[in-house]
Every structure is written in C-alpha cells, then in structure tokens.
Scaffold this motif. Structure first.
Motif, short mmCIF file in Angstrom:
data_model
loop_
_atom_site.label_atom_id
_atom_site.label_comp_id
_atom_site.label_asym_id
_atom_site.label_seq_id
_atom_site.Cartn_x
_atom_site.Cartn_y
_atom_site.Cartn_z
N THR A 17 0.85 -1.19 0.00
CA THR A 17 0.00 0.00 0.00
C THR A 17 0.88 1.24 0.00
O THR A 17 1.99 1.21 0.55
N PRO A 18 0.42 2.35 -0.60
CA PRO A 18 1.22 3.58 -0.59
C PRO A 18 1.61 4.02 0.81
O PRO A 18 2.71 4.54 1.02
N LYS A 19 0.74 3.77 1.79
CA LYS A 19 1.01 4.17 3.17
C LYS A 19 2.26 3.48 3.72
O LYS A 19 3.06 4.10 4.44
N ASP A 20 2.46 2.21 3.38
CA ASP A 20 3.63 1.48 3.87
C ASP A 20 4.82 1.55 2.91
O ASP A 20 5.97 1.45 3.33
N VAL A 21 4.52 1.71 1.62
CA VAL A 21 5.61 1.79 0.65
C VAL A 21 6.38 3.10 0.78
O VAL A 21 7.61 3.13 0.64
N LYS A 22 5.69 4.19 1.09
CA LYS A 22 6.34 5.50 1.15
C LYS A 22 7.46 5.56 2.19
O LYS A 22 8.58 5.97 1.86
N PRO A 23 7.23 5.17 3.46
CA PRO A 23 8.35 5.23 4.43
C PRO A 23 9.48 4.28 4.08
O PRO A 23 10.65 4.57 4.35
N TYR A 24 9.13 3.14 3.47
CA TYR A 24 10.17 2.20 3.05
C TYR A 24 11.05 2.82 1.96
O TYR A 24 12.28 2.78 2.04
N LEU A 25 10.42 3.43 0.95
CA LEU A 25 11.19 4.08 -0.11
C LEU A 25 11.99 5.26 0.42
O LEU A 25 13.10 5.52 -0.04
N ASP A 26 11.42 5.98 1.38
CA ASP A 26 12.14 7.11 1.96
C ASP A 26 13.43 6.64 2.63
O ASP A 26 14.50 7.22 2.43
N GLU A 27 13.33 5.57 3.42
CA GLU A 27 14.52 5.03 4.08
C GLU A 27 15.54 4.53 3.07
O GLU A 27 16.75 4.79 3.20
N PHE A 28 15.06 3.86 2.04
CA PHE A 28 15.93 3.29 1.02
C PHE A 28 16.61 4.37 0.19
O PHE A 28 17.84 4.41 0.06
N LEU A 29 15.84 5.28 -0.36
CA LEU A 29 16.38 6.28 -1.28
C LEU A 29 17.14 7.40 -0.57
O LEU A 29 17.96 8.07 -1.19
N MET A 30 16.88 7.60 0.72
CA MET A 30 17.63 8.60 1.47
C MET A 30 18.97 8.06 1.98
O MET A 30 19.75 8.80 2.58
N ASP A 31 19.23 6.79 1.73
CA ASP A 31 20.52 6.19 2.09
C ASP A 31 21.61 6.85 1.24
O ASP A 31 21.54 6.83 0.00
N LYS A 32 22.62 7.38 1.88
CA LYS A 32 23.68 8.09 1.16
C LYS A 32 24.50 7.18 0.27
O LYS A 32 25.25 7.65 -0.60
N TYR A 33 24.39 5.87 0.47
CA TYR A 33 25.11 4.94 -0.39
C TYR A 33 24.28 4.54 -1.61
O TYR A 33 24.79 3.93 -2.54
N VAL A 34 23.00 4.85 -1.58
CA VAL A 34 22.12 4.54 -2.71
C VAL A 34 22.06 5.72 -3.66
O VAL A 34 22.38 5.62 -4.85
N ILE A 35 21.63 6.87 -3.16
CA ILE A 35 21.69 8.11 -3.93
C ILE A 35 22.78 8.96 -3.28
O ILE A 35 22.57 9.62 -2.26
N ASP A 36 23.96 8.88 -3.85
CA ASP A 36 25.17 9.42 -3.23
C ASP A 36 25.42 10.87 -3.62
O ASP A 36 26.42 11.20 -4.27
N VAL A 37 24.51 11.74 -3.21
CA VAL A 37 24.67 13.18 -3.41
C VAL A 37 24.51 13.84 -2.05
O VAL A 37 24.01 13.21 -1.10
N PRO A 38 24.91 15.10 -1.90
CA PRO A 38 24.77 15.78 -0.60
C PRO A 38 23.34 15.69 -0.06
O PRO A 38 22.37 15.65 -0.82
N TYR A 39 23.22 15.70 1.28
CA TYR A 39 21.95 15.43 1.93
C TYR A 39 20.82 16.33 1.44
O TYR A 39 19.72 15.83 1.13
N LEU A 40 21.05 17.63 1.36
CA LEU A 40 19.97 18.54 0.97
C LEU A 40 19.49 18.26 -0.45
O LEU A 40 18.29 18.29 -0.73
N LEU A 41 20.42 17.96 -1.35
CA LEU A 41 20.04 17.64 -2.72
C LEU A 41 19.30 16.31 -2.76
O LEU A 41 18.31 16.15 -3.49
N ARG A 42 19.77 15.35 -1.96
CA ARG A 42 19.12 14.05 -1.90
C ARG A 42 17.68 14.20 -1.37
O ARG A 42 16.74 13.60 -1.89
N ALA A 43 17.52 15.00 -0.32
CA ALA A 43 16.20 15.21 0.26
C ALA A 43 15.26 15.89 -0.73
O ALA A 43 14.08 15.54 -0.85
#
Length: 338
Positions: A17-43
């Motif tokens: 469900t979008p409700k559960d997928v969203k926090p999961y994707l946030d944790e995954f994609l905000m990982d600095k080793y996954v999207i390796d750009v500065p924090y503010l740009l990543r956010a």
C-alpha cells in the motif's frame, strides 16, 4: 568468543500500500550509499520529487507479486534462513537493511544468545555501494554505538566462489530443462557508473570502456561490473553455453543519470527482430526473488517481449531456499565456526 551469523538482505514494505511503501522508499532512497549526493540535494530529489508519485506506482507493482504470506523477498529469505539454521550449530539471525527487520534487531537477537563474534553475510553475490557497503557501514555504526562487545567478520562478495557458481549453474540448468531457448540473458541490477569509479581502490583502473574488467587489477575486489561479468563467464562455462547464445544486461535505473549498460528492457525488446523468439532470463544479482525479478522481469519484461514479437519467455527463479544454495551458505558458516 561465541560465534554467530547475521544474514542480511534488502528488505520490503510492510504491505503493498502507498502508506507502507512510502516510508520504506524514503529510508531506502535517502541512504547516502544509494543516492550518493549531498543530503539537501538528496532530500529535495527524494522527498520533493520521487516520493510524490512513486509510492503509488511501487505499491501497484508490489501488489502484483504479494503473496498470502507477505513479501516474496521476506518469505523466501525466512525459508532459506530456517533451512540454514537447521544445518549448523552456530546461532543464525536474519535481518534486512530497510524496513522493520532491522540489522539492530538481528544483532540484538545474537547478543541475547551470547554471541560476540558475528559473521556478517550480505546476501548479494556481487559487491556494490548500494547493497554491500551500506550493510557493512550500518553494522559498523551499530557495533560501535550499541554492541561494543561484538566483533564483525564481513564475508566478501562471493560472485566467483566455486560452490556458489556451481549452485547457481545447477539451479539454472534445472529450470531450463524442457525449454528449447534461443537465448539466455543474464540480467543484473543496474547501478550508476559513478559508483564503479567511487569503489575503484586504485582510483584509475575503472574506465568502463569494455576492456578494464578483463585486465587484472586490485579494483576488481570492489568492482560490481567486473564481478557481474565474472559470474556470467563462470556460470556459462559450467553450463557449456556457446558464444552468441547468451548475453548480459543491467536492469532497474533512475532517469537523469548514467547507469551501466546495455539496458535489459531495451535489449529484450530488440531480440524478436533478431530472430530470438524463445528467451530465458536469469537474475544472478539476487539470491531471493523480489520486486525486480518477479514484477520487472517475469511480468513486465515478458509482456514487452511478447508485444515485440517474442513467442516464449522463461523467467528463471532465484535460488531462494533451494537445498543446494542453503547447504553452500551452511558450509561457509561451518568454516567460520572452526
């Protein structure tokens, strides 16, 4: 010191469900080793753009593969974990890098059993920043801050270990029985090309130019691209597949960046016009079936292949909880126990 093992895979949302997928994707994609750009740009990229629509789209994809028992990745990982536990003496815990089955919980489970020496096995055959590195880094942080009595022993990428290669080859051979294929495609998860250069310990070897992966170098210990090619080469040799009847591609990419090529979807869609109408696809970057293997390959790629004129499409399952694969992992643990 009492020895124990922590098996770690990617993870999954709690529900499709979008409700559960969203926090999961946030944790995954905000990982600095996954999207390796500065924090503010990543956010800005993740929370300002990607998470506006992707949770709904991803939830729809997850819903297509979800089982009565839950996420296939979790289900298969748990089955494999139980089989391995039954084959060894040492305590074995299972964790996920993202989601609720955290590495911290896994380490705590081992601590509660008196474990102080932990064999950390990231369940990825090939090394990559966005998979292996992030697991190792988080485990190091947790040991330093919450489990100082523990020692970590990290298992290197096992892309070329003979017993893994044999198990992978045997699994493919079993699933190919009775399927008269024109072509066998090895599809690996894609990563940005800059990740290859970032993990190059020599800082100069990895040119991604078609030849660097074939030239011996210390860089290969952490080069995802080289390790993918090596896995393919060794499996093909064992299976006796001739040149021209197999190829290798990379799947799953984000727009706006240079990722490893050739792309799986592009190549698959071109195959029917080349006379390849019976296609088998294997995904050796994964040891357990998941969204990328079940929805992206077994469903979406199959549909597109047939739309472009393909006749038969076989998505070869991952090794999941196959006995031989579980025995391979158990044997690695037994070596660690000595």
């Amino acid at each position: 010191m009492k020895k124990g093992v922590l098996l770690v895979n990617l993870g999954s949302p709690e529900s499709p469900t979008p409700k559960d997928v969203k926090p999961y994707l946030d944790e995954f994609l905000m990982d600095k080793y996954v999207i390796d750009v500065p924090y503010l740009l990543r956010a800005l990229l993740v929370r300002g753009i990607i998470l506006r629509k992707r949770p709904e789209n991803s939830a729809e994809a997850y819903a297509k593969i979800w089982t009565d028992e839950g996420s296939p990745l979790i289900v298969f990982s748990k089955r494999m974990h139980q089989k391995v536990k039954n084959l060894v003496e040492a305590p074995v815990a299972l964790a996920m890098r993202y989601g609720t089955m955290t590495i911290e919980k896994g380490l705590q489970e081992l601590k509660d059993q008196g474990v102080t020496d932990v064999m950390l096995l990231a369940l990825y055959p090939q090394y990559a920043m966005a998979s292996t590195t992030t697991i190792w880094a988080l485990a190091d942080e947790l040991v330093a801050s919450k489990f100082p009595e523990m020692k970590l022993t990290k298992v290197p990428a096992f892309y070329n270990k003979p017993d893994y290669i044999q198990a992978q080859a045997n699994s493919i051979k079993k699933h190919l029985e009775g399927f008269d294929y024109d072509h066998l495609l090895f599809s690996y998860h894609g990563i940005p090309k800059r990740h290859i250069r970032k993990t190059d310990v020599t800082k100069s070897h990895c040119k991604i130019n078609g030849t660097c992966c074939d030239i011996a170098s210390p860089a290969h210990e952490f080069c995802y691209r080289h390790q993918c090619f090596e896995t393919t080469k060794q499996v093909v040799k064992l299976l006796g597949i001739p040149e021209g009847k197999y190829s290798q591609t990379f799947q799953s990419r984000l727009a706006g960046d240079k990722w490893l090529t050739p792309y799986t979807d592009v190549e698959i869609n071109k195959m029917p016009e080349k006379g390849i109408t019976k296609l088998a696809v294997v995904t050796p970057a994964f040891v357990a079936d998941c969204l990328e293997t079940l929805e992206e390959i077994a469903m979406r790629a199959k549909e597109e292949f047939e739309e472009h004129g393909g006749k038969e499409f076989l998505a070869i399952p991952c090794m999941n909880d196959e006995d031989e694969w579980c025995e391979v992992v158990a044997n690695w643990i037994k070596e660690f126990e000595k």
